[in-house]
Scaffold this motif. Sequence first.
Motif, PDB file in Angstrom:
ATOM      1  N   ALA A 234      11.243  18.931   7.141  1.00  0.00           N
ATOM      2  CA  ALA A 234      12.537  19.026   6.779  1.00  0.00           C
ATOM      3  C   ALA A 234      12.691  19.671   5.587  1.00  0.00           C
ATOM      4  O   ALA A 234      11.714  19.702   4.940  1.00  0.00           O
ATOM      5  CB  ALA A 234      13.012  17.404   6.519  1.00  0.00           C
TER       6      ALA A 234
ATOM      7  N   VAL B 145       0.850  -1.143   0.013  1.00  0.00           N
ATOM      8  CA  VAL B 145      -0.218   0.083  -0.038  1.00  0.00           C
ATOM      9  C   VAL B 145       0.746   1.253   0.233  1.00  0.00           C
ATOM     10  O   VAL B 145       1.855   1.291   0.434  1.00  0.00           O
ATOM     11  CB  VAL B 145      -1.071  -0.055   1.199  1.00  0.00           C
ATOM     12  CG1 VAL B 145      -1.659   1.444   1.387  1.00  0.00           C
ATOM     13  CG2 VAL B 145      -2.054  -1.005   1.244  1.00  0.00           C
ATOM     14  N   ALA B 146       0.528   2.212  -0.726  1.00  0.00           N
ATOM     15  CA  ALA B 146       1.331   3.426  -0.846  1.00  0.00           C
ATOM     16  C   ALA B 146       1.003   4.213   0.372  1.00  0.00           C
ATOM     17  O   ALA B 146      -0.190   4.849   0.277  1.00  0.00           O
ATOM     18  CB  ALA B 146       1.093   4.317  -1.979  1.00  0.00           C
ATOM     19  N   VAL B 147       1.738   4.189   1.196  1.00  0.00           N
ATOM     20  CA  VAL B 147       1.347   4.986   2.646  1.00  0.00           C
ATOM     21  C   VAL B 147       2.187   6.278   2.420  1.00  0.00           C
ATOM     22  O   VAL B 147       3.511   6.434   3.043  1.00  0.00           O
ATOM     23  CB  VAL B 147       1.637   4.223   3.948  1.00  0.00           C
ATOM     24  CG1 VAL B 147       1.434   4.985   5.125  1.00  0.00           C
ATOM     25  CG2 VAL B 147       0.977   3.176   3.989  1.00  0.00           C
ATOM     26  N   ASP B 148       1.767   7.225   1.910  1.00  0.00           N
ATOM     27  CA  ASP B 148       2.366   8.552   1.832  1.00  0.00           C
ATOM     28  C   ASP B 148       3.850   8.650   1.543  1.00  0.00           C
ATOM     29  O   ASP B 148       4.346   8.767   2.832  1.00  0.00           O
ATOM     30  CB  ASP B 148       1.961   9.554   3.023  1.00  0.00           C
ATOM     31  CG  ASP B 148       2.484  11.102   2.551  1.00  0.00           C
ATOM     32  OD1 ASP B 148       2.423  11.654   3.589  1.00  0.00           O
ATOM     33  OD2 ASP B 148       2.605  11.249   1.472  1.00  0.00           O
ATOM     34  N   PRO B 149       4.238   8.493   0.442  1.00  0.00           N
ATOM     35  CA  PRO B 149       5.909   8.241   0.466  1.00  0.00           C
ATOM     36  C   PRO B 149       6.529   9.298   0.830  1.00  0.00           C
ATOM     37  O   PRO B 149       7.552   9.135   1.307  1.00  0.00           O
ATOM     38  CB  PRO B 149       5.987   8.241  -0.891  1.00  0.00           C
ATOM     39  CG  PRO B 149       4.688   8.803  -1.890  1.00  0.00           C
ATOM     40  CD  PRO B 149       3.715   8.432  -0.790  1.00  0.00           C
ATOM     41  N   ALA B 150       6.062  10.449   1.078  1.00  0.00           N
ATOM     42  CA  ALA B 150       6.695  11.556   1.535  1.00  0.00           C
ATOM     43  C   ALA B 150       7.141  11.141   3.195  1.00  0.00           C
ATOM     44  O   ALA B 150       8.170  11.894   3.684  1.00  0.00           O
ATOM     45  CB  ALA B 150       6.306  12.972   1.599  1.00  0.00           C
ATOM     46  N   ARG B 151       6.453  10.251   3.840  1.00  0.00           N
ATOM     47  CA  ARG B 151       6.619  10.342   5.257  1.00  0.00           C
ATOM     48  C   ARG B 151       7.620   9.043   5.418  1.00  0.00           C
ATOM     49  O   ARG B 151       7.825   8.599   6.580  1.00  0.00           O
ATOM     50  CB  ARG B 151       5.313   9.981   5.840  1.00  0.00           C
ATOM     51  CG  ARG B 151       4.526  11.371   6.110  1.00  0.00           C
ATOM     52  CD  ARG B 151       3.591  11.152   7.119  1.00  0.00           C
ATOM     53  NE  ARG B 151       3.857  11.447   8.581  1.00  0.00           N
ATOM     54  CZ  ARG B 151       3.175  11.158   9.588  1.00  0.00           C
ATOM     55  NH1 ARG B 151       2.298  10.678   9.600  1.00  0.00           N
ATOM     56  NH2 ARG B 151       3.868  11.381  10.622  1.00  0.00           N
TER      57      ARG B 151
ATOM     58  N   THR C  20      -1.310  10.104   6.125  1.00  0.00           N
ATOM     59  CA  THR C  20      -0.528  11.429   6.120  1.00  0.00           C
ATOM     60  C   THR C  20      -0.711  12.026   7.529  1.00  0.00           C
ATOM     61  O   THR C  20      -1.292  11.593   8.286  1.00  0.00           O
ATOM     62  CB  THR C  20      -1.163  12.351   5.189  1.00  0.00           C
ATOM     63  OG1 THR C  20      -2.543  12.271   5.328  1.00  0.00           O
ATOM     64  CG2 THR C  20      -0.678  11.974   3.668  1.00  0.00           C
TER      65      THR C  20
ATOM     66  N   ARG D 138       5.350  20.062   3.880  1.00  0.00           N
ATOM     67  CA  ARG D 138       6.537  19.114   4.069  1.00  0.00           C
ATOM     68  C   ARG D 138       7.555  19.803   4.590  1.00  0.00           C
ATOM     69  O   ARG D 138       8.709  19.382   5.343  1.00  0.00           O
ATOM     70  CB  ARG D 138       6.917  18.640   2.673  1.00  0.00           C
ATOM     71  CG  ARG D 138       5.745  17.627   2.079  1.00  0.00           C
ATOM     72  CD  ARG D 138       5.819  16.561   2.520  1.00  0.00           C
ATOM     73  NE  ARG D 138       4.303  15.985   2.682  1.00  0.00           N
ATOM     74  CZ  ARG D 138       3.584  15.405   1.716  1.00  0.00           C
ATOM     75  NH1 ARG D 138       4.227  15.537   0.499  1.00  0.00           N
ATOM     76  NH2 ARG D 138       2.246  15.151   1.811  1.00  0.00           N
TER      77      ARG D 138
ATOM     78  N   PRO E 277      -0.990   1.089  -4.480  1.00  0.00           N
ATOM     79  CA  PRO E 277       0.460   1.206  -4.969  1.00  0.00           C
ATOM     80  C   PRO E 277       0.818   1.338  -6.164  1.00  0.00           C
ATOM     81  O   PRO E 277       0.355   0.943  -7.171  1.00  0.00           O
ATOM     82  CB  PRO E 277       1.006  -0.236  -4.408  1.00  0.00           C
ATOM     83  CG  PRO E 277      -0.256  -0.986  -4.494  1.00  0.00           C
ATOM     84  CD  PRO E 277      -1.451  -0.130  -4.303  1.00  0.00           C
TER      85      PRO E 277
ATOM     86  N   PRO F  27      13.186  11.749   6.761  1.00  0.00           N
ATOM     87  CA  PRO F  27      14.089  12.768   7.064  1.00  0.00           C
ATOM     88  C   PRO F  27      14.030  12.841   8.707  1.00  0.00           C
ATOM     89  O   PRO F  27      14.962  13.652   9.200  1.00  0.00           O
ATOM     90  CB  PRO F  27      13.377  14.278   6.784  1.00  0.00           C
ATOM     91  CG  PRO F  27      12.635  13.638   5.502  1.00  0.00           C
ATOM     92  CD  PRO F  27      12.148  12.243   5.955  1.00  0.00           C
TER      93      PRO F  27
ATOM     94  N   MET G 211      -4.317   5.297  -2.001  1.00  0.00           N
ATOM     95  CA  MET G 211      -3.589   4.365  -1.385  1.00  0.00           C
ATOM     96  C   MET G 211      -3.055   3.217  -2.265  1.00  0.00           C
ATOM     97  O   MET G 211      -2.310   2.534  -2.019  1.00  0.00           O
ATOM     98  CB  MET G 211      -4.381   3.814  -0.325  1.00  0.00           C
ATOM     99  CG  MET G 211      -4.782   4.591   0.819  1.00  0.00           C
ATOM    100  SD  MET G 211      -6.022   3.702   1.847  1.00  0.00           S
ATOM    101  CE  MET G 211      -4.830   2.561   2.881  1.00  0.00           C
TER     102      MET G 211
ATOM    103  N   VAL H  90      -4.989   7.200   5.113  1.00  0.00           N
ATOM    104  CA  VAL H  90      -3.717   7.169   4.007  1.00  0.00           C
ATOM    105  C   VAL H  90      -2.479   7.194   4.962  1.00  0.00           C
ATOM    106  O   VAL H  90      -1.546   6.667   4.637  1.00  0.00           O
ATOM    107  CB  VAL H  90      -3.896   8.213   3.057  1.00  0.00           C
ATOM    108  CG1 VAL H  90      -2.689   8.356   2.270  1.00  0.00           C
ATOM    109  CG2 VAL H  90      -5.313   8.311   2.576  1.00  0.00           C
TER     110      VAL H  90
ATOM    111  N   LEU I 283      14.893   7.992  -1.190  1.00  0.00           N
ATOM    112  CA  LEU I 283      14.955   6.800  -0.728  1.00  0.00           C
ATOM    113  C   LEU I 283      16.323   6.250  -0.915  1.00  0.00           C
ATOM    114  O   LEU I 283      16.824   5.101  -0.274  1.00  0.00           O
ATOM    115  CB  LEU I 283      14.096   5.749  -1.728  1.00  0.00           C
ATOM    116  CG  LEU I 283      12.841   5.727  -1.335  1.00  0.00           C
ATOM    117  CD1 LEU I 283      11.871   4.801  -2.151  1.00  0.00           C
ATOM    118  CD2 LEU I 283      12.507   5.113   0.061  1.00  0.00           C
TER     119      LEU I 283
ATOM    120  N   ARG J 107       0.808  11.169  -9.224  1.00  0.00           N
ATOM    121  CA  ARG J 107      -0.509  10.670  -8.723  1.00  0.00           C
ATOM    122  C   ARG J 107      -1.406  12.084  -8.394  1.00  0.00           C
ATOM    123  O   ARG J 107      -0.948  12.788  -7.510  1.00  0.00           O
ATOM    124  CB  ARG J 107      -0.094   9.917  -7.372  1.00  0.00           C
ATOM    125  CG  ARG J 107      -1.471   9.212  -6.718  1.00  0.00           C
ATOM    126  CD  ARG J 107      -1.290   8.792  -5.248  1.00  0.00           C
ATOM    127  NE  ARG J 107      -0.246   7.751  -5.052  1.00  0.00           N
ATOM    128  CZ  ARG J 107      -0.635   6.486  -5.061  1.00  0.00           C
ATOM    129  NH1 ARG J 107      -1.961   6.096  -5.302  1.00  0.00           N
ATOM    130  NH2 ARG J 107       0.186   5.633  -4.949  1.00  0.00           N
TER     131      ARG J 107
ATOM    132  N   GLU K 295      13.271   0.813  -1.534  1.00  0.00           N
ATOM    133  CA  GLU K 295      12.079   0.900  -2.664  1.00  0.00           C
ATOM    134  C   GLU K 295      11.601  -0.196  -3.147  1.00  0.00           C
ATOM    135  O   GLU K 295      10.502  -0.239  -3.670  1.00  0.00           O
ATOM    136  CB  GLU K 295      12.779   1.837  -3.825  1.00  0.00           C
ATOM    137  CG  GLU K 295      13.534   0.882  -4.825  1.00  0.00           C
ATOM    138  CD  GLU K 295      15.067   0.679  -4.106  1.00  0.00           C
ATOM    139  OE1 GLU K 295      15.434   1.829  -3.023  1.00  0.00           O
ATOM    140  OE2 GLU K 295      15.847  -0.083  -4.647  1.00  0.00           O
TER     141      GLU K 295
END
Lengths: 317, 166
Positions: free
Chosen positions: B124, A132-138, B70, B120, B24, A183, B22, B68, A206, B33, A267
């Motif tokens: 950081a 599942v893509a859990v917010d990639p920024a986090r 966030t 964001r 992938p 980060p 969500m 999600v 990553l 996206r 990744e």
Amino acid sequence: MAGRDDGLNLFAAGETSPLRLLIFLSLSVLLMVADHQGQLLQGVRAVAAELRQPFIRLAGRPAELARGVERTLAEREDLVDSAQRYEQELMVAKARLVRLTAIQRENAELRQLLDARPAGDIEVRLAQLLDVAVDPARHRVILDIGSEQGVREGLPVIDGGGVFGQVVTVTRSTSEVILISDPGHAIPVRNVRSGLRAIAYGTGELGELVLRDISQSADVNPGDALVTSGYGGVFPEGFPVGEVTEVARDDAGVFMVARARPAAMLERSGHVLVVESISAAVAAGPPPEAAAELRLPPASNPVADPASADPAGAQDR
Amino acid sequence: MKQRSEIALVGAACVAAVLLAMLPMPVVLEAWRPFWLGLVLIYFALEAPGSIGLGAAFLIGCAADLLVGTLLGEQALRLVVLVFLVLRWRPRLRFQSVWLQSLTVLALFANDALLVWVIRSVEAAVVPAVDSVLAAVVAMLLWPWLFLLLDDLRARLRRRAAARPR
């Protein structure tokens, strides 16, 4: 033009007073700050973690289906090649394991002679990343094991290459892991060649970690391997973290900054290992390619046969 | 005019948007996206302002944040801003052609990308990458189709409601 303000009804649909905008903006910022600091919203996050399950499973279905179709349509040749490759890798890994077990035994004896604290066991548990893509920024991922399987907050997570991350939230059947590339994540490391100790921070990318505030006289070169130093008591000592890619002056020119590429395959989705015992550091442990629930007592032969079919066959996921 | 079926449609569209968020994706495609939930709420704020207000946007955003993963309040903030802007300029936006609306959607999501960067960079220092605008472009391209789809669904619901004997 401001809408009609009937007693500041916050939920009146279609109304757009700037005052209400301000209220909601402030609320959002407050929530973000509270969540960012971590402590205040633990309860809410825990409940949410439970409620997320159906969504996570549902969102992962298409990827599962796609993989199933891919596997069904795979050429027989490709499958045979993969199988052969895994056999070879497994043989090499087993040979290494036998050798390292011998070293571990020797290490334990030496420690005893030196009256040092005995090195402890290390237990790992295999887990699969939920797709599942859990917010990639986090930089978070979700595993398919949770408190029922003995996962606790703070446990280190490794994969075939090296240190992957750390468990942050645990529900009954899933757990959330923060990657070392986040980060906000820092991991104490040691330069294998020179013994220099430093801290590797995530950068949000990553493929990159950064080591800050290194003195100019420090012995760090590109190509140096970094392993966990065991400081901080979270990550056991000796696990690969990454390889130094460049060393340069920092912006102020006072200290040096080193960049490193993580050893783990951050990744890639697939399987990881959760390290369950963190009470002792292992000076010479087996390579992280260990199978599920592999227990290595200090002075006897490995119990589990690392050839259990699962990890090898599952690497192609 | 809050009809039950309309609320159900809003709910279903939001759930679908969260699932799409969500889903992938290969890492390369991640930047493309779009903010599905934003698209959905923009549509409903534009066409059915009776069903979406700032409060609803806030709550939906919070729920989405929890689902999600966030930061709690991040999507709430973005959705509140989007819905506010759309409701504010609704009279003008409503009667633009779909193509002009697409441009407006682009502007809205470019603004959203800016918001995301600000949020964001609190955690950081993040350099605003070029690809943060990609999501806005994708959203712009999706807008006409989403508009037509949701319009169609709403029309069907209304016909069904009208045909039902009372």
